[in-house]
Design a protein around this motif. Structure first.
Motif, PDB file in Angstrom:
ATOM      1  N   TYR A   1      52.522  25.794  62.991  1.00  0.00           N
ATOM      2  CA  TYR A   1      53.898  25.898  63.472  1.00  0.00           C
ATOM      3  C   TYR A   1      54.356  27.334  63.668  1.00  0.00           C
ATOM      4  CZ  TYR A   1      58.932  24.833  63.789  1.00  0.00           C
ATOM      5  OH  TYR A   1      60.235  24.718  64.208  1.00  0.00           O
ATOM      6  N   GLY A   2      53.913  28.237  62.833  1.00  0.00           N
ATOM      7  CA  GLY A   2      54.454  29.589  62.861  1.00  0.00           C
ATOM      8  C   GLY A   2      53.978  30.439  64.015  1.00  0.00           C
ATOM      9  N   ASP A   3      52.797  30.151  64.554  1.00  0.00           N
ATOM     10  CA  ASP A   3      52.251  30.948  65.647  1.00  0.00           C
ATOM     11  C   ASP A   3      52.885  30.500  66.959  1.00  0.00           C
ATOM     12  OD1 ASP A   3      50.791  32.284  67.570  1.00  0.00           O
ATOM     13  OD2 ASP A   3      48.864  31.996  66.552  1.00  0.00           O
TER      14      ASP A   3
ATOM     15  N   THR B   1      61.909  31.903  56.708  1.00  0.00           N
ATOM     16  CA  THR B   1      60.704  31.793  57.547  1.00  0.00           C
ATOM     17  C   THR B   1      60.843  30.674  58.567  1.00  0.00           C
ATOM     18  OG1 THR B   1      59.285  32.644  55.793  1.00  0.00           O
ATOM     19  CG2 THR B   1      58.224  31.338  57.510  1.00  0.00           C
ATOM     20  N   TYR B   2      61.271  29.499  58.086  1.00  0.00           N
ATOM     21  CA  TYR B   2      61.372  28.361  58.999  1.00  0.00           C
ATOM     22  C   TYR B   2      62.546  28.487  59.967  1.00  0.00           C
ATOM     23  CZ  TYR B   2      57.670  25.030  58.010  1.00  0.00           C
ATOM     24  OH  TYR B   2      56.456  24.385  57.968  1.00  0.00           O
ATOM     25  N   VAL B   3      63.672  29.010  59.506  1.00  0.00           N
ATOM     26  CA  VAL B   3      64.810  29.164  60.418  1.00  0.00           C
ATOM     27  C   VAL B   3      64.449  30.110  61.555  1.00  0.00           C
ATOM     28  CG1 VAL B   3      67.158  30.051  60.652  1.00  0.00           C
ATOM     29  CG2 VAL B   3      66.573  28.552  58.747  1.00  0.00           C
TER      30      VAL B   3
ATOM     31  N   ASP C   1      64.455  28.865  65.401  1.00  0.00           N
ATOM     32  CA  ASP C   1      65.199  29.584  66.428  1.00  0.00           C
ATOM     33  C   ASP C   1      64.281  29.959  67.588  1.00  0.00           C
ATOM     34  OD1 ASP C   1      67.471  29.416  64.915  1.00  0.00           O
ATOM     35  OD2 ASP C   1      67.493  31.533  64.301  1.00  0.00           O
ATOM     36  N   ALA C   2      63.093  30.431  67.270  1.00  0.00           N
ATOM     37  CA  ALA C   2      62.163  30.868  68.316  1.00  0.00           C
ATOM     38  C   ALA C   2      61.726  29.715  69.204  1.00  0.00           C
ATOM     39  CB  ALA C   2      60.939  31.535  67.682  1.00  0.00           C
ATOM     40  N   TYR C   3      61.707  28.491  68.644  1.00  0.00           N
ATOM     41  CA  TYR C   3      61.303  27.339  69.454  1.00  0.00           C
ATOM     42  C   TYR C   3      62.435  26.797  70.325  1.00  0.00           C
ATOM     43  CZ  TYR C   3      56.644  26.840  67.478  1.00  0.00           C
ATOM     44  OH  TYR C   3      55.327  27.043  67.153  1.00  0.00           O
ATOM     45  N   LEU C   4      63.634  27.318  70.200  1.00  0.00           N
ATOM     46  CA  LEU C   4      64.714  26.922  71.115  1.00  0.00           C
ATOM     47  C   LEU C   4      64.543  27.673  72.432  1.00  0.00           C
ATOM     48  CD1 LEU C   4      67.960  26.630  68.952  1.00  0.00           C
ATOM     49  CD2 LEU C   4      66.796  24.819  70.179  1.00  0.00           C
ATOM     50  N   ARG C   5      63.479  27.348  73.124  1.00  0.00           N
ATOM     51  CA  ARG C   5      63.115  28.125  74.314  1.00  0.00           C
ATOM     52  C   ARG C   5      63.978  27.801  75.518  1.00  0.00           C
ATOM     53  NH1 ARG C   5      56.514  28.696  73.692  1.00  0.00           N
ATOM     54  NH2 ARG C   5      56.610  29.415  71.519  1.00  0.00           N
ATOM     55  N   ASN C   6      64.706  26.691  75.457  1.00  0.00           N
ATOM     56  CA  ASN C   6      65.684  26.418  76.510  1.00  0.00           C
ATOM     57  C   ASN C   6      67.059  26.967  76.144  1.00  0.00           C
ATOM     58  OD1 ASN C   6      64.210  24.768  78.569  1.00  0.00           O
ATOM     59  ND2 ASN C   6      63.763  23.561  76.747  1.00  0.00           N
TER      60      ASN C   6
ATOM     61  N   VAL D   1      71.750  27.861  70.997  1.00  0.00           N
ATOM     62  CA  VAL D   1      72.061  26.886  72.034  1.00  0.00           C
ATOM     63  C   VAL D   1      72.468  27.584  73.332  1.00  0.00           C
ATOM     64  CG1 VAL D   1      73.795  25.161  72.690  1.00  0.00           C
ATOM     65  CG2 VAL D   1      72.678  25.029  70.455  1.00  0.00           C
ATOM     66  N   ASN D   2      72.084  26.971  74.439  1.00  0.00           N
ATOM     67  CA  ASN D   2      72.543  27.412  75.758  1.00  0.00           C
ATOM     68  C   ASN D   2      73.257  26.234  76.412  1.00  0.00           C
ATOM     69  OD1 ASN D   2      72.968  28.377  78.331  1.00  0.00           O
ATOM     70  ND2 ASN D   2      70.806  28.409  78.911  1.00  0.00           N
ATOM     71  N   LEU D   3      74.571  26.286  76.460  1.00  0.00           N
ATOM     72  CA  LEU D   3      75.344  25.170  77.011  1.00  0.00           C
ATOM     73  C   LEU D   3      75.143  25.004  78.509  1.00  0.00           C
ATOM     74  CD1 LEU D   3      78.700  25.526  75.037  1.00  0.00           C
ATOM     75  CD2 LEU D   3      76.841  23.910  74.642  1.00  0.00           C
ATOM     76  N   ASP D   4      74.513  25.970  79.147  1.00  0.00           N
ATOM     77  CA  ASP D   4      74.211  25.836  80.577  1.00  0.00           C
ATOM     78  C   ASP D   4      72.830  25.233  80.818  1.00  0.00           C
ATOM     79  OD1 ASP D   4      76.606  26.965  81.701  1.00  0.00           O
ATOM     80  OD2 ASP D   4      75.924  28.908  80.963  1.00  0.00           O
ATOM     81  N   SER D   5      72.085  24.954  79.743  1.00  0.00           N
ATOM     82  CA  SER D   5      70.753  24.384  79.900  1.00  0.00           C
ATOM     83  C   SER D   5      70.835  22.867  80.044  1.00  0.00           C
ATOM     84  CB  SER D   5      69.885  24.737  78.684  1.00  0.00           C
ATOM     85  OG  SER D   5      68.687  23.981  78.697  1.00  0.00           O
ATOM     86  N   ARG D   6      70.040  22.314  80.945  1.00  0.00           N
ATOM     87  CA  ARG D   6      70.013  20.856  81.107  1.00  0.00           C
ATOM     88  C   ARG D   6      69.372  20.174  79.899  1.00  0.00           C
ATOM     89  NH1 ARG D   6      64.844  19.186  83.259  1.00  0.00           N
ATOM     90  NH2 ARG D   6      63.577  20.983  83.864  1.00  0.00           N
TER      91      ARG D   6
END
Length: 847
Positions: free
Chosen positions: A144-146, A187-189, A193-198, A204-209
């Motif tokens: 998960y971390g990589d 570590t996990y947070v 956060d890094a996996y919120l790629r959209n 959060v990106n409120l403009d993301s579909r």
């Protein structure tokens, strides 16, 4: 107090945030206390409390929690080299990683769940908790971390699914995390956060579909929990501010962040931009926001009570019409119609949310919600198992409601109710004894949803497919996954389809999506082109809508091909495109009848065409019979093709019957066949279990190259033979049935109803209608009031005008936007329909 979209958006502005979220940040001590309360609330939601778990009603739930944990611990004990759980392969399939995090959560949950009457050595087991935390550390180090190796497969797991299990596990074990692995939270947070790629910058990106509707509620709830673990009020406030946007009613003419996902003024719920989705993503959103309100209780981070009336309105106007005797209707489930969970299981999820919402509501709202819970329990033919609820506390609340003799069982629906969900192209019509559900489509709303190997043969589910639910029947024997497995996808009730063989997406392309990243349209598994042309394509005609007058309704649709047919010149050569047959259709929803008119039915490409009047299924052991009468007066029994006047289908075992009156219809082919198919034909991950159903098909066939035809028939739920035989001289009349105008009258109801489909002037039965419109007129006696309902089924007109010929009438009352004028020869009604989005406007007139 109803919180309106305008008021809520004002609350979300910098000037008015105090309405829901305190405008000033809290002091450090208050943040710490609020975070502690939030974490404790969350544990209570998922693990229950000593008080709740001591109740005998929670025994099954607690047993299930312990059973899952022990099985997972056993799998950890048996793990081989490179494994966390025996046999669970990691690194190639994101679903496997999700399962690993789920197993750890289930172990953690058992260690935090106060036992009931039987002590459990898992409760408070520090060793088991540390095994979970070590497991989290191992998964992060290896899988998960990589960030360069993660984010393969379905984006949902990486941005939502994995984070749900991780966040809840860390919350459950917060004390032990601080004592044993204090590094894990940060570590996990950071990785989550890094996996919120959209998103933007790990947020959060409120403009993301991808960050809309139910998905947004899931992401922000995860971030609220993470903020509480960190004692980070800024993170909590930002997550709450983002989540508040899901409470705003969608205004399609003034979109916020361009988002069409969410709840609409007419009760519709849309996800994925254009999918009617109350019964799947909608119930997920309901569950998540109610859970959020519970975990926020008493924390000081938000005034959640302000939002309760809004959620209560979702239940009454969005969910209740779609639940019939404890069953969630098929028309709002998207690809979930192919899953093996039944409509009764879907409703159990809604019931848990309503139970908890009733504890947050007060006064009449709380009373109505409790009565509705009791109504569903009493009306359902399915077994509602509270042991499957998420929270033991909810199990106890449910038991208290059911056991409270002072709470009456009352539906949130009137006994007779008709609802036009025009924002999502759906209709629901309810009467004592039955409910009728209709799925339409347009250039706004998808014809169907296919995705991830689910709902493999969906092609006609939005082309006027309908479902007639009969009271007292076990609906799992009539509909559900076995209906779609055994009924031909070309022969769904209500569908007009070309005679051809279509192939599923996996059959066409060898994978669950069309892959062509090198093409200018960039086809990848989650691309916009995939959504547009593969997963949930829209139609190409804008006319789909209808009017409601009291408990009566009229709906209409111009059938079209989907956007892939329109855009085939833009698509890759190997992309397979299918073209629909043509039809203009109306449905008039009355008391005893559902009247269906179809005109221009045929195929411009010259293919053979079938139109299915009805398709019903029964268990093979049910006693089913067919009787009828030909137009020449001779009786008719069994199957075959004939010039039928009427037909009656009876399932004696289920004590149900449906009548079919053929008002003006070509010869009808009737079949009653035993069909056996695997549930896997509609969903690749379904078990390969063969199901057998006795399938009724009532079909009108057109030969290749035949000229377009028209047809008119009525479905008569629970009809007897004498009733059906009376229709030639009865009160129901077809007044017009062309591609331009379709209309009926019912003298017994004093009702005329019409749809017009083309520009120009249309005349029928003393009515003159300008341009495309939907209209219902009901007159109560010669000198009684006349009530008119008008809507714009195109959703694009500024004004709809109608002339009622005859004596001049004056306006008694009306909705805003209705103008009444006396004119030569009658009374003119002008309705301002601009930006009404298909809403009906009503006016009452009299001498």
């Amino acid at each position: 107090m109803e919180i309106t979209r305008r008021r809520l958006l004002a609350a979300l502005s910098a000037a008015g945030l105090l309405t829901v979220i305190p405008i000033r940040p809290a002091a450090a001590d208050d943040v710490a206390a609020g975070s502690t309360r939030l974490l404790a609330n969350t544990v209570a939601v998922f693990a229950g409390t000593t008080e709740s778990n001591s109740r005998p009603e929670t025994a099954a739930k607690l047993a299930a929690v312990e059973k899952a944990a022990r099985a997972n611990l056993k799998a950890m004990d048996a793990a081989g080299p490179g494994e966390l759980f025996a046999g669970l392969v990691l690194g190639s399939n994101e679903a496997g990683l999700n399962t690993a995090f789920q197993h750890l959560y289930e172990i953690a949950l058992a260690t935090c769940t106060p036992p009931g009457g039987t002590p459990s050595d898992l409760y408070g087991d520090t060793l088991a908790q540390r095994r979970v935390l070590d497991g989290l550390g191992w998964l992060h180090d290896h899988y998960y971390g990589d960030q360069s190796k993660g984010y393969y497969g379905n984006w949902f797991y990486w941005e939502i699914g994995l984070a749900q299990y991780i966040s809840k596990t860390l919350v459950l074990l917060a004390d032990e995390v601080r004592a044993y692995r204090p590094d894990l939270v940060q570590t996990y947070v950071a990785s989550m956060d890094a996996y919120l790629r959209n998103g933007i910058g790990g947020d959060v990106n409120l403009d993301s579909r991808f960050h809309t509707g139910a998905n947004l509620a899931d992401i922000t709830t995860n971030r609220i929990l993470q903020g509480a673990l960190l004692g980070d009020e800024t993170r909590i406030r930002k997550a709450l501010t983002d989540q508040l946007t899901v409470f705003a009613t969608i205004d399609p003419y003034h979109l916020n962040h361009g988002v069409t996902d969410g709840d609409y003024a007419d009760g519709s719920f849309i996800q994925h931009a254009s999918v009617a989705y109350t019964g799947s993503y909608g119930k997920g959103l309901l569950t998540r926001v109610v859970q959020t309100l519970k975990i926020l209780d008493g924390t000081g981070f938000a005034h959640g009570e302000v939002l309760v009336p809004t959620v209560r309105s979702w239940v009454q106007n969005g969910f209740a019409p779609l639940i019939f005797e404890g069953w969630m209707m098929e028309i709002v489930k998207g690809r979930a119609v192919s899953r093996t969970d039944s409509g009764y299981t879907d409703v159990a999820v809604v019931v848990e949310a309503v139970v908890d919402l009733s504890s947050l509501a007060s006064g009449a709202d709380a009373a109505a919600l409790k009565s509705y819970v009791k109504h569903i329990r009493s009306a359902s033919r399915g077994t509602l198992d509270p042991g499957r609820f998420v929270s033991p506390v909810s199990v106890v609340r449910y038991a208290d409601i059911i056991g409270d003799a002072s709470v009456p069982a009352e539906d949130l629906n009137a006994a007779s109710r008709s609802v036009a969900f025009n924002a999502m192209d759906r209709n629901v019509h309810r009467r004592p004894g039955y409910a009728f559900a209709l799925a339409r489509s347009s250039d706004r709303i998808s014809k169907y949803e296919y995705m991830n190997g689910e709902n493999l043969m969906p092609w006609f589910q939005g082309d006027g497919a309908y479902y007639l639910y009969l009271s007292g029947q076990d609906q799992s024997q009539a509909y559900g996954v076995d209906y779609f497995a055994t009924v031909s996808p070309y022969g769904l009730a209500g569908v007009t389809a070309p005679v051809e063989q279509r192939r599923t997406v996996p059959d066409l392309y060898g994978k669950p999506y069309y892959d062509n990243p090198g093409h200018p349209l960039n086809f990848t598994s989650s691309s916009e082109s995939q959504n547009t042309y593969v997963y949930f394509p829209r139609g190409t005609d804008q006319l789909s809508g209808g009017a409601v007058l009291g408990a009566y309704a009229a709906a209409a649709m111009v059938q079209s091909s989907d956007v892939a047919d329109r855009d085939k010149h833009l698509l890759p050569e190997d992309f397979v495109v299918y073209r629909n047959a043509a039809a203009t259709k109306s449905w008039f929803l009355l008391d005893e009848e559902i009247v269906v008119l179809a005109a221009g039915v045929g195929d411009p490409a010259g293919r053979a065409v079938t139109t299915t009047v009805d398709a019903r299924t029964a268990s093979p052991g049910d006693q089913v019979s067919l009787t009828g009468m030909l137009r020449d007066g001779r009786p008719w029994t069994g199957a075959g093709t004939g010039d039928l006047h009427w037909l009656r289908y009876v399932n004696t075992t289920q004590r149900t019957a449906v009548g079919y009156v053929f008002l003006d219809t070509p010869q009808v082919r009737v079949s009653l066949d035993e069909v056996t198919r695997s549930r896997r034909v509609v969903r690749t991950s379904n078990p390969d279990i063969a199901v057998t159903r006795a399938v009724l098909g009532i079909t009108v066939d057109q030969a290749p190259g035949a000229e377009p035809v028209c047809m008119a028939y009525a479905l008569v739920p629970n009809a007897g033979g004498k009733q059906l035989a009376s229709y030639p001289n009865g009160p129901l009349k077809v007044l017009a049935n062309t591609p331009h105008l379709q209309a009926i009258s019912h003298t017994g109801l004093g009702l005329r109803a019409a749809h017009t489909f083309t520009p120009g002037r249309h005349e029928v039965a003393g009515l003159r209608i300008e341009g495309p419109a939907s209209l219902i007129v009901q007159s109560r006696g010669y000198r009684g009031p006349t009530t008119v309902a008008v809507s714009d089924p195109t959703m694009g007109r500024d004004t709809v005008s109608v002339l009622l010929r005859g004596r001049s009438l004056r306006k008694v009352s009306s909705d805003d936007g209705v103008r009444v004028s006396p004119v030569r020869g009658g009374t003119r009604v002008d309705v301002h329909t601009r930006h009404a989005y298909g809403r009906s406007f009503t006016v009452t007139l009299r001498d």
